[in-house]
Design an enzyme around this catalytic site. Structure first.
Site, mmCIF file in Angstrom:
data_model
loop_
_atom_site.group_PDB
_atom_site.id
_atom_site.type_symbol
_atom_site.label_atom_id
_atom_site.label_comp_id
_atom_site.label_asym_id
_atom_site.label_seq_id
_atom_site.Cartn_x
_atom_site.Cartn_y
_atom_site.Cartn_z
ATOM 1 C CB ILE A 20 4.905 -2.901 -5.527
ATOM 2 C CG1 ILE A 20 4.167 -1.935 -6.466
ATOM 3 C CG2 ILE A 20 5.834 -3.820 -6.321
ATOM 4 C CD1 ILE A 20 5.065 -0.876 -7.119
ATOM 5 C CB SER A 145 10.814 4.667 -10.367
ATOM 6 O OG SER A 145 9.770 5.353 -11.061
ATOM 7 C CE1 TYR A 160 9.530 7.476 -5.734
ATOM 8 C CE2 TYR A 160 9.461 7.884 -8.104
ATOM 9 C CZ TYR A 160 9.235 7.048 -7.024
ATOM 10 O OH TYR A 160 8.724 5.778 -7.225
ATOM 11 C CE LYS A 164 11.923 4.748 -6.157
ATOM 12 N NZ LYS A 164 11.941 3.474 -5.429
ATOM 13 C CB THR A 195 0.334 1.314 -4.752
ATOM 14 O OG1 THR A 195 1.121 2.499 -4.959
ATOM 15 C CG2 THR A 195 0.818 0.207 -5.675
HETATM 16 P P1 NAD Z 1 3.282 1.945 -0.995
HETATM 17 O O1 NAD Z 1 3.323 3.284 -0.339
HETATM 18 O O2 NAD Z 1 2.000 1.240 -1.135
HETATM 19 O O3 NAD Z 1 4.323 0.947 -0.307
HETATM 20 C C1 NAD Z 1 5.548 1.389 0.173
HETATM 21 C C2 NAD Z 1 5.792 0.710 1.508
HETATM 22 O O4 NAD Z 1 7.086 1.133 1.980
HETATM 23 C C3 NAD Z 1 4.770 1.100 2.573
HETATM 24 O O5 NAD Z 1 4.230 -0.049 3.174
HETATM 25 C C4 NAD Z 1 5.579 1.925 3.547
HETATM 26 O O6 NAD Z 1 5.141 1.809 4.898
HETATM 27 C C5 NAD Z 1 6.963 1.347 3.371
HETATM 28 N N1 NAD Z 1 8.015 2.266 3.822
HETATM 29 C C6 NAD Z 1 8.116 3.584 3.554
HETATM 30 N N2 NAD Z 1 9.186 4.088 4.186
HETATM 31 C C7 NAD Z 1 9.764 3.057 4.853
HETATM 32 C C8 NAD Z 1 10.889 2.964 5.692
HETATM 33 N N3 NAD Z 1 11.647 4.034 5.995
HETATM 34 N N4 NAD Z 1 11.213 1.760 6.213
HETATM 35 C C9 NAD Z 1 10.446 0.678 5.930
HETATM 36 N N5 NAD Z 1 9.350 0.712 5.167
HETATM 37 C C10 NAD Z 1 9.012 1.902 4.636
HETATM 38 O O7 NAD Z 1 3.953 2.201 -2.430
HETATM 39 P P2 NAD Z 1 4.196 1.238 -3.690
HETATM 40 O O8 NAD Z 1 3.606 1.915 -4.847
HETATM 41 O O9 NAD Z 1 3.849 -0.169 -3.389
HETATM 42 O O10 NAD Z 1 5.775 1.419 -3.841
HETATM 43 C C11 NAD Z 1 6.707 0.382 -3.630
HETATM 44 C C12 NAD Z 1 8.007 0.805 -4.314
HETATM 45 O O11 NAD Z 1 7.789 0.901 -5.714
HETATM 46 C C13 NAD Z 1 8.528 2.173 -3.883
HETATM 47 O O12 NAD Z 1 9.937 2.146 -3.825
HETATM 48 C C14 NAD Z 1 8.092 3.076 -5.008
HETATM 49 O O13 NAD Z 1 8.925 4.203 -5.144
HETATM 50 C C15 NAD Z 1 8.254 2.135 -6.183
HETATM 51 N N6 NAD Z 1 7.499 2.521 -7.361
HETATM 52 C C16 NAD Z 1 6.164 2.727 -7.278
HETATM 53 C C17 NAD Z 1 5.485 3.117 -8.412
HETATM 54 C C18 NAD Z 1 4.002 3.378 -8.402
HETATM 55 O O14 NAD Z 1 3.490 3.935 -9.387
HETATM 56 N N7 NAD Z 1 3.264 2.994 -7.355
HETATM 57 C C19 NAD Z 1 6.171 3.291 -9.623
HETATM 58 C C20 NAD Z 1 7.540 3.068 -9.663
HETATM 59 C C21 NAD Z 1 8.198 2.688 -8.516
#
Ligand code: NAD
Length: 256
Positions: A20, A145, A160, A164, A195
């Site tokens: 994202i 989230s 989690y 959130k 993702t």
């Molecule tokens: P993703 O795993 O593809 O991306 C997350 C990124 O955060 C990764 O590049 C990872 O290296 C980085 N990261 C993790 N820990 C870190 C740290 N300590 N310091 C710096 N970077 C760090 O996941 P995504 O799905 O793109 O998620 C992005 C955000 O959206 C997250 O907060 C996730 O909880 C939230 N989210 C995702 C979804 C979903 O369904 N994918 C739904 C709701 C919320």
């Protein structure tokens, strides 16, 4: 006409190397913003280079662990020096550890809270500090989230979900605290987005994908691109009187 132009502004994106964060970074660059990607992954520099090549804006990527407060402050200072003081922030760094609550270890619990809540706070704090010191307006978008609103089933992730829910209230708290300084803070609460994060869960339990989709009125998981219009809106002057809100973007999941 809607003013989504971000030319002359710098956007900082934590967790911006993929998923994202990376998709939103591309959309902010398409509106003219210079881009700073901060991420644990060592592909972060390459990701920034791709944005620079594609959109002709200035972009750079830096490795950062957002749970390290000093390193986060230093990273935001470096962005100000290399580009300009960030006036847009997206916090996308986040992790999820699923499992029955009864089995969760202290280390697992702390890690999720540390990255998702504390890391988001440190990022927002460094962002706010830069703006307040230079008397500039800004807009932060924190990713919470729908899991902060409802309890996802059938998998369990109490840490989690709790992290959130806290991000949403962190966002509201900072919004009120910084409103008089023209710094807006909102959060977005996505539903299931395809993702690496969700793919890894599906890889472990493939039957979850169909189960999740059966609960989504729009009948599909989101792509990261589905979220970009909302974040561009919140980041830009198009939403100049909108602060302290959480916007759920979930294909209708939480409506039934
Ligand atoms: P993703 O795993 O593809 O991306 C997350 C990124 O955060 C990764 O590049 C990872 O290296 C980085 N990261 C993790 N820990 C870190 C740290 N300590 N310091 C710096 N970077 C760090 O996941 P995504 O799905 O793109 O998620 C992005 C955000 O959206 C997250 O907060 C996730 O909880 C939230 N989210 C995702 C979804 C979903 O369904 N994918 C739904 C709701 C919320």
């Amino acid at each position: 006409m809607m003013d989504t132009n971000l030319k002359g502004k710098t956007a900082a994106i934590t967790g911006g190397a993929r998923g994202i964060g990376f998709a939103v970074a591309r959309s902010l660059a398409a509106e003219g913003a210079d881009i700073a990607l901060l991420d644990l992954l060592d592909t972060v520099e390459e990701a920034a280079q791709r944005i620079e090549d594609e959109f002709g804006v200035h972009a750079f990527g830096q490795r950062l662990d957002v749970t390290d407060q000093d390193a986060t402050n230093t990273a935001f200072e470096a962005i100000a020096e290399r580009l300009s003081v960030p006036q847009v922030l997206l916090t996308a760094a986040g992790i999820e550890i699923n499992g029955d609550s009864i089995d969760v270890t202290a280390a697992q619990w702390r890690k999720v809270i540390d990255v998702n809540l504390t890391g988001t706070f440190f990022s927002a704090q460094a962002f706010g500090r830069g703006l307040l010191a230079s008397d500039l307006p800004g807009s932060a978008v924190l990713i919470s989230s729908m899991s902060g609103e409802i309890v996802n089933v059938p998998q369990w992730a109490a840490s989690y979900n709790s992290s959130k829910a806290a991000v949403a209230h962190l966002s509201t708290s900072l919004a009120v605290e910084w409103a008089s300084s023209d710094i807006r803070v909102n959060s977005i609460a996505p539903g299931y987005v395809l993702t690496d994060l969700t793919q890894q869960i599906i890889d472990r339990e493939p039957e979850l994908e169909a189960d999740w989709i059966s609960r989504i009125p729009q009948g599909r998981m989101a792509t990261p691109q589905d979220l970009t219009g909302l974040v561009v809106f919140l980041a830009s002057n198009a939403s100049s009187y909108l602060t302290g809100q959480q916007i759920i973007i979930d294909g209708g999941y939480t409506s039934i």
